[in-house]
Motif scaffolding. Structure first.
Motif, PDB file in Angstrom:
ATOM      1  N   THR A 188       0.849  -1.193   0.000  1.00 28.91           N
ATOM      2  CA  THR A 188       0.000   0.000   0.000  1.00 28.91           C
ATOM      3  C   THR A 188       0.881   1.239   0.000  1.00 28.91           C
ATOM      4  O   THR A 188       1.644   1.458   0.943  1.00 28.91           O
ATOM      5  CB  THR A 188      -0.911  -0.001   1.237  1.00 28.91           C
ATOM      6  OG1 THR A 188      -1.782  -1.141   1.156  1.00 28.91           O
ATOM      7  CG2 THR A 188      -1.738   1.266   1.319  1.00 28.91           C
ATOM      8  N   LEU A 189       0.777   2.029  -1.063  1.00 26.46           N
ATOM      9  CA  LEU A 189       1.621   3.211  -1.184  1.00 26.46           C
ATOM     10  C   LEU A 189       0.789   4.482  -1.033  1.00 26.46           C
ATOM     11  O   LEU A 189      -0.207   4.676  -1.719  1.00 26.46           O
ATOM     12  CB  LEU A 189       2.304   3.215  -2.562  1.00 26.46           C
ATOM     13  CG  LEU A 189       3.138   4.462  -2.875  1.00 26.46           C
ATOM     14  CD1 LEU A 189       4.394   4.521  -2.011  1.00 26.46           C
ATOM     15  CD2 LEU A 189       3.527   4.496  -4.357  1.00 26.46           C
ATOM     16  N   PHE A 190       1.230   5.349  -0.114  1.00 27.96           N
ATOM     17  CA  PHE A 190       0.660   6.699  -0.005  1.00 27.96           C
ATOM     18  C   PHE A 190       1.645   7.688  -0.609  1.00 27.96           C
ATOM     19  O   PHE A 190       2.871   7.488  -0.517  1.00 27.96           O
ATOM     20  CB  PHE A 190       0.456   7.082   1.469  1.00 27.96           C
ATOM     21  CG  PHE A 190      -0.649   6.336   2.152  1.00 27.96           C
ATOM     22  CD1 PHE A 190      -1.944   6.861   2.191  1.00 27.96           C
ATOM     23  CD2 PHE A 190      -0.412   5.107   2.768  1.00 27.96           C
ATOM     24  CE1 PHE A 190      -2.965   6.171   2.838  1.00 27.96           C
ATOM     25  CE2 PHE A 190      -1.433   4.416   3.404  1.00 27.96           C
ATOM     26  CZ  PHE A 190      -2.711   4.951   3.433  1.00 27.96           C
ATOM     27  N   ALA A 191       1.139   8.740  -1.205  1.00 26.84           N
ATOM     28  CA  ALA A 191       2.038   9.768  -1.733  1.00 26.84           C
ATOM     29  C   ALA A 191       1.280  11.070  -1.914  1.00 26.84           C
ATOM     30  O   ALA A 191       0.107  11.067  -2.286  1.00 26.84           O
ATOM     31  CB  ALA A 191       2.627   9.319  -3.057  1.00 26.84           C
ATOM     32  N   PRO A 206      -4.237  12.619 -12.056  1.00 27.92           N
ATOM     33  CA  PRO A 206      -4.084  11.815 -10.844  1.00 27.92           C
ATOM     34  C   PRO A 206      -4.639  10.407 -11.005  1.00 27.92           C
ATOM     35  O   PRO A 206      -4.040   9.445 -10.521  1.00 27.92           O
ATOM     36  CB  PRO A 206      -4.882  12.606  -9.805  1.00 27.92           C
ATOM     37  CG  PRO A 206      -4.832  14.015 -10.278  1.00 27.92           C
ATOM     38  CD  PRO A 206      -4.806  13.944 -11.771  1.00 27.92           C
ATOM     39  N   ARG A 207      -5.760  10.283 -11.678  1.00 32.33           N
ATOM     40  CA  ARG A 207      -6.344   8.948 -11.896  1.00 32.33           C
ATOM     41  C   ARG A 207      -5.358   8.060 -12.677  1.00 32.33           C
ATOM     42  O   ARG A 207      -5.214   6.878 -12.398  1.00 32.33           O
ATOM     43  CB  ARG A 207      -7.657   9.063 -12.668  1.00 32.33           C
ATOM     44  CG  ARG A 207      -8.736   9.830 -11.925  1.00 32.33           C
ATOM     45  CD  ARG A 207      -9.987  10.037 -12.791  1.00 32.33           C
ATOM     46  NE  ARG A 207     -10.651   8.779 -13.084  1.00 32.33           N
ATOM     47  CZ  ARG A 207     -11.691   8.293 -12.432  1.00 32.33           C
ATOM     48  NH1 ARG A 207     -12.203   8.979 -11.426  1.00 32.33           N
ATOM     49  NH2 ARG A 207     -12.225   7.152 -12.763  1.00 32.33           N
ATOM     50  N   THR A 225      -2.608  11.883  -2.179  1.00 35.14           N
ATOM     51  CA  THR A 225      -3.291  13.017  -1.530  1.00 35.14           C
ATOM     52  C   THR A 225      -3.036  14.254  -2.354  1.00 35.14           C
ATOM     53  O   THR A 225      -1.933  14.494  -2.833  1.00 35.14           O
ATOM     54  CB  THR A 225      -2.782  13.242  -0.103  1.00 35.14           C
ATOM     55  OG1 THR A 225      -1.381  13.488  -0.159  1.00 35.14           O
ATOM     56  CG2 THR A 225      -3.049  12.026   0.759  1.00 35.14           C
ATOM     57  N   ARG A 226      -4.094  15.040  -2.496  1.00 37.35           N
ATOM     58  CA  ARG A 226      -4.017  16.257  -3.290  1.00 37.35           C
ATOM     59  C   ARG A 226      -4.475  17.390  -2.383  1.00 37.35           C
ATOM     60  O   ARG A 226      -5.680  17.624  -2.235  1.00 37.35           O
ATOM     61  CB  ARG A 226      -4.935  16.144  -4.491  1.00 37.35           C
ATOM     62  CG  ARG A 226      -4.802  14.782  -5.191  1.00 37.35           C
ATOM     63  CD  ARG A 226      -5.704  14.703  -6.396  1.00 37.35           C
ATOM     64  NE  ARG A 226      -5.361  15.744  -7.346  1.00 37.35           N
ATOM     65  CZ  ARG A 226      -6.200  16.239  -8.244  1.00 37.35           C
ATOM     66  NH1 ARG A 226      -7.445  15.817  -8.299  1.00 37.35           N
ATOM     67  NH2 ARG A 226      -5.818  17.195  -9.060  1.00 37.35           N
ATOM     68  N   SER A 227      -3.503  18.127  -1.806  1.00 39.30           N
ATOM     69  CA  SER A 227      -3.813  18.912  -0.612  1.00 39.30           C
ATOM     70  C   SER A 227      -5.140  19.674  -0.663  1.00 39.30           C
ATOM     71  O   SER A 227      -5.938  19.564   0.257  1.00 39.30           O
ATOM     72  CB  SER A 227      -2.662  19.852  -0.268  1.00 39.30           C
ATOM     73  OG  SER A 227      -2.392  20.652  -1.378  1.00 39.30           O
ATOM     74  N   GLU A 228      -5.399  20.424  -1.715  1.00 39.56           N
ATOM     75  CA  GLU A 228      -6.639  21.194  -1.676  1.00 39.56           C
ATOM     76  C   GLU A 228      -7.815  20.458  -2.308  1.00 39.56           C
ATOM     77  O   GLU A 228      -8.925  20.987  -2.344  1.00 39.56           O
ATOM     78  CB  GLU A 228      -6.441  22.532  -2.387  1.00 39.56           C
ATOM     79  CG  GLU A 228      -5.361  23.347  -1.705  1.00 39.56           C
ATOM     80  CD  GLU A 228      -4.927  24.507  -2.562  1.00 39.56           C
ATOM     81  OE1 GLU A 228      -5.743  24.957  -3.382  1.00 39.56           O
ATOM     82  OE2 GLU A 228      -3.776  24.935  -2.413  1.00 39.56           O
ATOM     83  N   TYR A 229      -7.546  19.281  -2.807  1.00 36.23           N
ATOM     84  CA  TYR A 229      -8.592  18.627  -3.580  1.00 36.23           C
ATOM     85  C   TYR A 229      -9.093  17.319  -2.990  1.00 36.23           C
ATOM     86  O   TYR A 229     -10.129  16.812  -3.388  1.00 36.23           O
ATOM     87  CB  TYR A 229      -8.090  18.347  -5.003  1.00 36.23           C
ATOM     88  CG  TYR A 229      -7.575  19.564  -5.695  1.00 36.23           C
ATOM     89  CD1 TYR A 229      -8.462  20.485  -6.238  1.00 36.23           C
ATOM     90  CD2 TYR A 229      -6.215  19.825  -5.775  1.00 36.23           C
ATOM     91  CE1 TYR A 229      -7.996  21.626  -6.864  1.00 36.23           C
ATOM     92  CE2 TYR A 229      -5.742  20.967  -6.410  1.00 36.23           C
ATOM     93  CZ  TYR A 229      -6.638  21.868  -6.949  1.00 36.23           C
ATOM     94  OH  TYR A 229      -6.182  22.986  -7.563  1.00 36.23           O
ATOM     95  N   GLY A 230      -8.319  16.703  -2.113  1.00 38.30           N
ATOM     96  CA  GLY A 230      -8.766  15.437  -1.559  1.00 38.30           C
ATOM     97  C   GLY A 230      -7.822  14.313  -1.910  1.00 38.30           C
ATOM     98  O   GLY A 230      -6.601  14.490  -1.891  1.00 38.30           O
TER      99      GLY A 230
END
Lengths: 314, 314, 314, 314, 314, 314
Positions: A188-191, A206-207, A225-230
């Protein structure tokens, strides 16, 4: 569910709002670390969470552990001899647009850079439902990178990793090399979106990015994660998207850790991806209304915010 | 390029945000002066800048000079005997709309009001590429007004002047009289839009105002700042306009000095009017994100903001 | 005009902005009470105002009275023996959306709960042009509720009452019972919109609510505050509406008291309902720009804001 | 008279009085360096003083220089690339007896450790009446030690040196080796009594120690500070003693630098040893009544204290 | 060795030094409890210590536990429903002589007063080497007194008790009655000298008092603390005396807990009475140099102070 | 008993302890005036006290009155037009020996300097049991001096006066002239010992000084305060002496006003001179343990300290 995280936690000094170090007389002191922040959030929201690290046995090292305990986190710390490694420090000047924030990394020769697998309780790592660490730990030293790999490979549960790329710590090329070695042991990768583009040669929306990364590195989940977008996530052939929740007061420090901590706590508790992402953005939004990287979130308010978001949906 | 400014710098006391002197227990202490603020900004952005003034040799007078040095400004100060003049003070209550800010001027009988031309290093003034002073200095006393005139007339380089009109110091009629004497010695006039209308009988749009003032007083340049809108300038028969840059956090104190300092530094370094105005609004915008009248701007961030603004243009 | 208010005033502790009690090291101390806040505002705006209460003769009780005096309020206090009743306390965590503020009421067994009519100067109450109290006083004890009723019935002037319903103090059913007894002695009712719906079974728009309440309880005036929208009032068969005035900085504590204080001061000074409501929302708006429940408003700035609002009307 | 000092100046973080880093939330930030402190004191007392150093071009490095300027010191700084060396840090917990103070040195790999003689303005050093540096600079690196030797050998005026031995920086054996190389280039040696015994194998009374050191290393002057007792000096075959001046409030940081700065300023201005030592202990005593390492001493108060001490003598 | 303590811990509010609540604007927040303070000290000095209590599940209750964790204490807390009991509060005005300190107890109806034996982990208590509680817990309610008795009687190890008498909580007569019931279950009694005389009818010197108490209540050990003089103990027919260690800075809060914690840790670790008392006064002395009731003592500095005291003995 | 005082009250700014204005960033704001301080103390200890003055209607003037009200003092203030006179300011740097404190007087052209007898409520002055004012008021202007004389002559009760001589306000010669005119209207003179010697040509011991002054100026009482020693008084042919009470923490500001306020309250309440002086030194001692010029003394603690002093007497 049990979560074990490991990694370095820096001591962060910051001048008062609207000031700079150049002319400041005081600084606040807070701990700031991806692994400890993720564990603290997950623990506050219900996980049986624990943070593993190597910390110098100095006033600064003890300061790190004291604040983590204050926020309710359980720790398992290897105390390093004061002469055997520094406490990592960061100096942070927050800023409102159009001024850019500044982060001075002062994390050379830290105790954590000398951590070997044998110093950690491997049983805890092997038995945890989720193990989490991040890229900043990789960057500290070859020893740290080797240890990170050994630990992830030893884990039997979910193996989560946050890209956590900071130009002040290493450069993109070195990061790519280290990740090429490590990612096979990750599922599982978060970025953060801007860090992905700094490290990988990904293009597209992003998709597309989450799909590309999942395919290329054979990952079960990729969560961007997209700071202002979700957030945008890939899991099991499906793309999931979650809008951010707007906040009127913004202290961005700690929001990324809050997002990951809440998301992992939900996933490990059996939530589906959408539910988990919604808890992630809710925790991140609440974190932005509280000062400092570590924030005293409460499960009830995360649930209340999740509910109010769900009730707005058609 | 060399810039010499002169004028009084007040010591500003202010209660904490959201409080008033009536019930406040503490005040912050900061220096607040047009001439010193302009020099400090220009100096930080690359000019060889220096501030000239007369200051009482008291703890308060030394306080003024110490803060200017802290922000990197070179000074050339005539130290007045403690009994020969007060340190000018202001008491400032900042406010968010719809509440209006309040500024109590307590600047009678200051040391600066006794300054005579012979006390200043005339050579520095004669040789400077730019000499700058402002209307508040004119208002202090007849002596100060005479000295201001003498200095400007002695200058060989650009002679810049900011209207700097404060009703708490004198009234519009006296200001008009003094300006009628002084403006023939000025070539570059700065003014805040609302101060122009308080002093002069100008009507019409900002574009008309700068043209009218330039014509009436035979000025090479007239630059009008419009706090939320940017700047309008007249130079060489052409009107130049520059939008302000929006900022999310706003401490308006010092933004006017930052604008003038950056604009003068650019003009003296050979920039054209548009380039200079753009640097002016960029410095003003960054200044609004930092607390207090004097702010530790850095050239690189002004340039970065200028670049980002230019890249948005069609 | 003379205004007499009575009721409990709590001592409010609050952590710094963006922090919670769970990890805070300091708290600000401010007084927070509906009756004292209304009197303080009315007094600052010109009324001959006075606050009546029973307060324990302890450092905390004296703290309450000292701050009220500092803000210029005249008081008439019955000092209770330290063992005969506590000082009411509240613990308040302010929050920016989407985080919700938290208010911990710690007001059991207070001195005010033991107040009997004989302890108060009845002459003052009988002769006042306006008498004001609020629902929180009712909730303290049967004694306090009886005293409240006795005082209102004794009053010869306007008898104003604010619903002031806090779930932490009592529940809606008890409140309804107490109000059924009390409202016949009231002619002017103030209420915050969300509190009305928590206590009464009213449905419909705000315009309908004020009409319903006025009819049902035979009230001369009903004034509903709608925090972000302004106020709606019923008086003499007519509905009056007043928009709120937008503010950029918001500390909501004390705005309700500022609204009522200004409205009552205007009504008693002979203003019509629209004029009074406009002064109310102006005082509330200015209060939101100042920190804490009690704010040092000045009549001139309320008038200036009222004027600027009126000049915008078509 | 002209004084040039060189050496590293650390940025010192300290928790509030009575607290420790382990549980502190804030730290004060002050500069703390022997060379800069000596120059600042000497400069305030009348010397033409200047500090030379190499400092990283980061917010922390600029912080060091800004505070020195604020206290009126002239600087000549080589700005190092941010990647080429850290800013030296210290973490200081002050303590009242019987608790011992703690000083955590975090000064590895600093910019100053890379300083070569060619980077400094040698003319200034050659022409200065007094050149001063200290042992902490020696300890930073071989490069720094070589540079220190080269600079002292280049100096034509008085060559003063403070032992400035900190166990956290190096050990006594290394210090002895480095001093054996360096002391031939020194004529005036300052040392704190407890540091002498930590480095040298001296025995006997302070009077014997100064004599022994002067003889062994062929020094013109040896001046020993004895924190609670004053100073003992050897010069020209004579032992001079000076009692300390008692102070009721004690912040010991900076007193050593104040002593050396005042003593050097006096010696260079032609005072005899007794007069110089008396000024030294007076400056040290006043420094102890002011917070922080750098203190805003004024010449008039040093003179007044010197006079009052002299008037007490028989 | 294992130590289990139980009892209420209050949240203590205190104005800044030299101020009183009557005019203070801020208060510091610290936890203050005998049982938790004793456990925290013993734990920091090496014991396996744990604190048991019942705490309301409110921001204030969580605040208590967070600070204890920050100082490294393990806790076993019964969380009470917010409506089922208050968090105990104290309001403390420290004072320097001749002004007397003031302590306002606001601890009625606390959660701890409802604690029953069944809510606590009896196994922990039965198996602990030392169990400790204090008189303040007795005073809270009959339930609390019964629970205290039940727990002490269940303990198999050393059963230690501190008199901990506060006139603001109950009166001497009630205390005597409760102690008559309880002391048979106690073997080691701690008491501050002035509290003994407030509760018991003892006369004579401290040496006589400890002997009398031991005889009358059949106690193994009686240890009397004499704030400025040290401690006097009776054990096994022998009187032991220990002088206090002088400190230059004095914050007396927490010194009593530090004394008991260190003494118990030593006794349980096998030290003899003299050794234990010396560690007690050393911990108390260090505690007085640190602010607040809970202090971050370190074992090494207690040992160092103990050694330095022993080396002074003949 | 009723006490009326009149005189100017300055607003005092002071940097944090151990700092100077030269480098301070914040200042505390407190009121500081002899007449208001005396009335505040007397009022807190039981007198019906009231302060009369002329104050500018500005944020600073209102600040003065708000703090006096906070401390419980009744005021009768003539509000001056903002343009008609400044608020008097002082800038105070406290210091521990051997450093000397510094007081910068900034009190030219104040509102109080324009006060005429007709502006004050003469009835209050005529009917008061005690009227008090001080020398600083005399120094402000001829108008102020004339008004002071007129008021004292109008008083029917005790007419008390404090020498209150500050070199920063006027010189000794002017003070002598003004006092020669005024003292015939005074019956009770207070003076600090060091101020007497600065103004009068008195020689001899304190006992001789009070006798000399009483004789020369035909005064009923002369009371000399001797900061570290207590007080010496002459009354009715008898010399009274009172030792000071030692305090461990010392903030000397306000102690003189506390002494006079308590002494006057006692004298007017019928106490004999010894009793009054003892209350004076007790109030002064307690005042030294509290920060700032105005201190929240309580009658019970003054009595307790008086009792403890009396019980020590043989």
């Amino acid at each position: 569910m049990s979560l074990v995280t490991f990694g370095e936690t820096a001591l962060r000094f910051a001048p008062p709002d609207g000031q700079r170090f150049e002319t400041a007389r005081e600084a606040t002191i807070r701990v700031d670390g991806t692994a400890s922040g993720v564990a603290a959030t997950a623990g506050r929201l219900g996980a049986d969470a624990r943070w593993l690290s190597k910390v110098p046995d100095t006033p600064l090292g003890r300061r790190v552990v004291a604040e983590l305990h204050e926020f309710g986190l359980e720790t398992d710390v290897v105390w390093a001899d004061p002469g055997a490694g520094r406490q990592g420090l960061t100096f942070h000047e927050d800023a409102d647009p159009p001024r850019a924030e500044r982060l001075l990394q002062d994390r050379s020769n830290t105790a954590m850079a000398t951590l070997t697998p044998g110093e950690l309780p491997m049983g805890e790592i092997q038995n945890a439902d989720v193990v989490f660490t991040s890229g900043a730990t990789l960057s500290l030293s070859d020893t740290a990178a080797d240890t990170t790999g050994a630990l992830l490979r030893a884990a039997a549960g979910m193996r989560a990793f946050d890209l956590d790329f900071h130009p002040g710590l290493w450069d993109a090329e070195d990061a790519q090399d280290a990740l090429a070695d490590l990612l096979p042991a990750v599922d599982t990768l978060f970025a953060a979106e801007e860090q992905v583009s700094a490290v990988f040669d990904t293009t597209g929306s992003p998709r597309e990015v989450v799909h590309t990364l999942a395919t290329e590195y054979d990952l079960t989940r990729v969560i961007l994660t997209r700071s202002e977008y979700g957030a945008v996530a890939y899991h099991d052939g499906v793309i999931h998207e979650q809008d951010a929740i707007e906040t009127s007061a913004v202290d961005e420090s700690g929001q990324h850790e809050a997002f990951i901590g809440a998301t992992l706590q939900q996933l490990a508790a059996g939530a589906d991806t959408d539910e988990a992402l919604l808890h992630g953005v809710a925790a991140a939004a609440l974190s932005r209304t509280l000062s400092g990287p570590l924030t005293p979130l409460e499960p009830s308010e995360v649930e209340r915010l999740v509910d109010s978001q769900q009730s707005r949906r058609p």
